[in-house]
Design a protein around this motif. Structure first.
Motif, short mmCIF file in Angstrom:
data_model
loop_
_atom_site.label_atom_id
_atom_site.label_comp_id
_atom_site.label_asym_id
_atom_site.label_seq_id
_atom_site.Cartn_x
_atom_site.Cartn_y
_atom_site.Cartn_z
N GLN A 16 -47.95 -22.15 -6.06
CA GLN A 16 -48.21 -23.44 -6.73
C GLN A 16 -48.49 -23.22 -8.23
O GLN A 16 -48.70 -24.17 -8.97
N TRP A 46 -46.14 -23.53 3.56
CA TRP A 46 -46.34 -24.83 4.20
C TRP A 46 -45.02 -25.22 4.86
O TRP A 46 -44.11 -25.72 4.17
N SER A 49 -43.25 -28.43 4.15
CA SER A 49 -42.91 -28.73 2.77
C SER A 49 -41.44 -28.50 2.44
O SER A 49 -40.81 -29.33 1.81
N THR A 76 -54.00 -32.54 7.25
CA THR A 76 -54.32 -33.37 8.42
C THR A 76 -53.19 -34.40 8.56
O THR A 76 -52.39 -34.59 7.65
N ARG A 78 -50.97 -37.82 8.83
CA ARG A 78 -50.95 -39.03 8.01
C ARG A 78 -51.70 -40.14 8.74
O ARG A 78 -51.79 -40.13 9.98
N LYS A 105 -59.72 -34.19 3.55
CA LYS A 105 -60.55 -34.67 2.45
C LYS A 105 -62.05 -34.65 2.82
O LYS A 105 -62.44 -35.15 3.87
N GLU A 145 -61.09 -29.59 1.58
CA GLU A 145 -60.63 -29.75 0.20
C GLU A 145 -61.71 -30.47 -0.63
O GLU A 145 -62.37 -31.38 -0.12
C1 LIG Z 1 -55.38 -28.47 -2.53
C2 LIG Z 1 -54.02 -28.04 -2.25
O1 LIG Z 1 -53.55 -27.17 -2.92
S1 LIG Z 1 -53.19 -28.81 -1.03
C3 LIG Z 1 -51.60 -28.15 -1.16
C4 LIG Z 1 -50.79 -28.81 -2.20
N1 LIG Z 1 -49.46 -28.28 -2.12
C5 LIG Z 1 -48.37 -29.03 -2.18
O2 LIG Z 1 -48.44 -30.24 -2.37
C6 LIG Z 1 -47.06 -28.33 -2.11
C7 LIG Z 1 -46.21 -28.77 -0.92
N2 LIG Z 1 -46.07 -30.21 -0.87
C8 LIG Z 1 -44.91 -30.85 -0.57
O3 LIG Z 1 -43.86 -30.24 -0.34
C9 LIG Z 1 -44.94 -32.34 -0.50
O4 LIG Z 1 -46.02 -32.84 -1.25
C10 LIG Z 1 -45.10 -32.79 1.00
C11 LIG Z 1 -43.77 -32.50 1.74
C12 LIG Z 1 -46.23 -32.10 1.69
C13 LIG Z 1 -45.40 -34.30 1.07
O5 LIG Z 1 -44.41 -34.98 0.35
P1 LIG Z 1 -44.41 -36.60 0.32
O6 LIG Z 1 -44.41 -37.11 1.69
O7 LIG Z 1 -43.30 -36.98 -0.58
O8 LIG Z 1 -45.83 -36.98 -0.30
P2 LIG Z 1 -46.44 -36.68 -1.72
O9 LIG Z 1 -46.00 -35.31 -2.17
O10 LIG Z 1 -46.16 -37.80 -2.65
O11 LIG Z 1 -48.01 -36.61 -1.38
C14 LIG Z 1 -48.78 -37.76 -1.22
C15 LIG Z 1 -48.99 -38.05 0.23
O12 LIG Z 1 -49.78 -37.03 0.83
C16 LIG Z 1 -50.83 -37.63 1.58
N3 LIG Z 1 -51.94 -36.72 1.72
C17 LIG Z 1 -52.57 -36.07 0.74
N4 LIG Z 1 -53.56 -35.32 1.28
C18 LIG Z 1 -53.53 -35.51 2.61
C19 LIG Z 1 -54.31 -35.04 3.68
N5 LIG Z 1 -55.32 -34.17 3.50
N6 LIG Z 1 -54.00 -35.46 4.92
C20 LIG Z 1 -52.98 -36.31 5.13
N7 LIG Z 1 -52.21 -36.78 4.15
C21 LIG Z 1 -52.50 -36.39 2.90
C22 LIG Z 1 -51.16 -38.87 0.75
O13 LIG Z 1 -51.85 -39.84 1.48
C23 LIG Z 1 -49.78 -39.36 0.38
O14 LIG Z 1 -49.21 -40.04 1.49
P3 LIG Z 1 -48.76 -41.60 1.34
O15 LIG Z 1 -47.82 -41.61 0.17
O16 LIG Z 1 -48.13 -41.85 2.65
O17 LIG Z 1 -50.03 -42.31 1.08
#
Ligand SMILES: CC(=O)SCCNC(=O)CCNC(=O)[C@H](O)C(C)(C)COP(=O)(O)OP(=O)(O)OC[C@H]1O[C@@H](n2cnc3c(N)ncnc32)[C@H](O)[C@@H]1OP(=O)(O)O
Ligand SMILES: CC(=O)C(=O)O
Length: 527
Positions: A16, A46, A49, A76, A78, A105, A145
């Motif tokens: 990241q 992940w 992801s 966790t 959705r 969260k 987190e």
């Molecule tokens: C603290 C950390 O480092 S956590 C790790 C962070 N790392 C990353 O984000 C890298 C990998 N992430 C990804 O590939 C993408 O973000 C994905 C595939 C996980 C999700 O993609 P998308 O579905 O397009 O969502 P997006 O990236 O916009 O993230 C926001 C969504 O995550 C949800 N979300 C955030 N945290 C959490 C959680 N702890 N539990 C459940 N859902 C969560 C939000 O509610 C939001 O969902 P919504 O739009 O339905 O309200």
């Protein structure tokens, strides 16, 4: 102190970081190295992801690791769906990893702003996501987190989220300083409060935004935490994660905690460099414990003292992490630096020998003109040889000419060099072109000399650095050129200084070739 489990997230949180991305093959190679170095858990990515992370979990199943467990990461579920309908939780199960870590969260503000759901609903998300995974995976960890910020905002709610994770069946609850701004004294106080509320083993995951990630992890261990998450070289989101290359020796050497074996800790520097290499980044030479400068001594007073006893200026033995003591030579040097360097180069010098003082004075005068020998140890070795009269002149440059020409504004410039050298009475006159004037000069010089010294074909120019030295004279100021060259056996640095960039480059190139010829002669390498 009891066993502290190390949980590496270089392959997930490390990626990241801006500038860091690994191919699946790189991730597998790094996983093997982490395993060899005794890391207990390796978070591979992940799987919900991207397809690359799905492939990692598929491919790593075919690999044989000696002890490390592979963990898959996710969140966790959705809101508004049951765990069995949540694609992210399903891919975690499908990863067939040895362990799974999900984040949820802890901070009421995040629940309101990022999830936009009621606080109670977030507790359900945490509880039933863990419960679902617990029934399907060997081990489930919960990353709380923003825990420290959450606790500071609303301690009662933050602790309730941990209780939900405990009730769901988490094997370890990891307190995260996600925004990286928590101070060590806050960590100690908050961990004590958590211990009074939950009985599940605790872990720590810190970010380095306040430059306290390592300190916060250490304080957490002192407070009884049993799992430390971090990354190699501190790679990670924004300013990075807690650096395991610092945490491991701190745990073992300073705190007497068990984590990896002595032999595994001796591989730490190699591991650090391996990860830099696969990330295609230059190692941070000033990195504590494992960096090139971590045990490099420059001040004459320091060098004199460490030779009497290393502990005078070293907080621990560098060998414990596979590093070594280095002595640098500069205008801050005293006789001790020169003697230490001479020993390194197998040159016999005495502190009372007038040559030692002569070398010292030469260095100080040259540094005053802009030379710098810290990255140019080959030039320094040649300087010593000249002072001692052991320098051999393998060739003489009679003269050179470099032409840089741009024939039309739309055309690339052309660079060409001609050079005349004399070797043992024979004159060689050659010309060569290049991608720039220095490259052309390098090509012409080597072309002329390779006829006499064929081993020069092995020499490659690895790095070329130009620094304009502050003189306030615009283009008339001095230029320092540092060159790093190498052959199949080693790499060496040389330096040149002049008001003319070609002349400065020429000096550094000549030193590089002379160093190679001296070294080959001394080691008995065939021409
Ligand atoms: C603290 C950390 O480092 S956590 C790790 C962070 N790392 C990353 O984000 C890298 C990998 N992430 C990804 O590939 C993408 O973000 C994905 C595939 C996980 C999700 O993609 P998308 O579905 O397009 O969502 P997006 O990236 O916009 O993230 C926001 C969504 O995550 C949800 N979300 C955030 N945290 C959490 C959680 N702890 N539990 C459940 N859902 C969560 C939000 O509610 C939001 O969902 P919504 O739009 O339905 O309200
Ligand atoms: C889980 C994680 O990466 C964090 O809270 O920073």
């Amino acid at each position: 102190m009891s066993l502290v489990k190390l949980y590496d997230t270089t392959l997930r949180d490390g990626t990241q970081a801006e500038d860091i991305s690994f191919l699946v093959e790189d991730k597998i190679r790094i996983a093997h190295k982490l395993d060899e170095c005794g890391i207990h858990y390796i978070e591979g990515g992940w799987p919900g992801s991207n397809p690359k992370d799905v492939t990692f979990f598929k491919d790593i199943k075919k690999e044989k690791l000696s002890q490390a467990k592979i963990a898959a990461f996710g969140s966790t579920r959705r809101a508004k769906i049951t765990p069995d309908k949540d694609q992210n939780l399903r891919t975690l199960v499908a990863s067939e990893a040895d362990a799974v870590t999900i984040f949820g969260k802890s901070w009421d503000f995040q629940v309101h702003e990022a999830l936009r759901i009621p606080l109670e609903e977030n507790l359900e998300l945490i509880f039933d996501s863990i419960e679902y995974l617990k029934a399907r995976m060997p081990e489930v960890f919960y990353d709380a987190e923003h825990f420290f910020d959450g606790y500071k905002s609303n301690p009662e709610y933050a602790l309730k989220t941990l209780k939900a994770a405990e009730q769901g069946g988490a094997a370890c609850i990891i307190l995260c300083d996600t925004n990286g701004g928590t101070m060590p004294y806050e960590v100690a106080a908050i961990v004590e409060k958590v211990k009074a509320t939950v009985s599940v083993p605790l872990g720590i995951h810190t970010h380095n935004d306040g430059e306290c990630a390592v300190a916060n992890s250490i304080v957490a261990v002192q407070s009884g935490i049993v799992q430390v998450q971090g990354t190699i070289n501190g790679f990670g989101e924004r300013c990075g994660n807690a650096n395991l290359c610092s945490i491991i020796p701190a745990l073992k050497v300073k705190m007497g905690a068990q984590c990896v074996s002595d032999a595994q800790m001796r591989q730490l520097r190699e591991l650090s460099r391996y990860v830099y290499e696969l990330a295609n980044l230059a190692p941070n030479k000033h990195q504590p414990y494992v960096g090139n400068s971590a045990f490099a001594h420059k001040g004459g007073v320091h060098v004199s003292a460490i030779q009497r006893h290393p502990e005078t200026y070293e907080h621990m033995r560098p060998e414990l992490v596979g590093n070594t003591t280095r002595v640098l030579v500069s205008d801050l040097s005293g006789r001790a630096n020169i003697l230490a360097k001479a020993t390194e180069f197998n040159i016999n010098l005495d502190s009372k020998d007038p040559v030692t003082l002569e070398i010292l004075e030469d260095i100080k005068a040259m540094e005053n003109r802009g030379y710098q020998f810290e990255g140019a140890e080959a030039s320094f070795e040649l300087l010593m040889k000249r002072a001692l009269g052991t320098h051999r002149k393998f060739f003489q440059v009679v003269g050179f000419r470099v032409i840089d020409e741009k024939r039309h504004e739309d055309e690339q410039p052309l660079s060409e060099a001609t050079i005349m050298v004399k070797v043992g009475g024979k004159i060689e006159h050659t010309a060569a072109d290049g991608t720039g004037p220095v490259n052309a000069l390098d090509n012409a010089l080597r072309k002329a000399l390779e006829k006499f010294y064929p081993k020069l074909k092995d020499v490659k120019l690895h790095d070329y650095k130009v620094r304009v030295l502050p003189a306030g004279q615009g283009t008339a100021s001095s230029i320092r050129v540092l060159i790093e060259s190498g052959d199949k056996e080693s790499r060496w640095g040389t330096v040149g200084v002049s008001s003319n960039v070609i002349e400065a480059s020429y000096q550094a190139l000549i030193d590089s070739i002379e160093y190679k010829l001296h070294r080959d002669e001394e080691t008995g390498a065939k021409k």
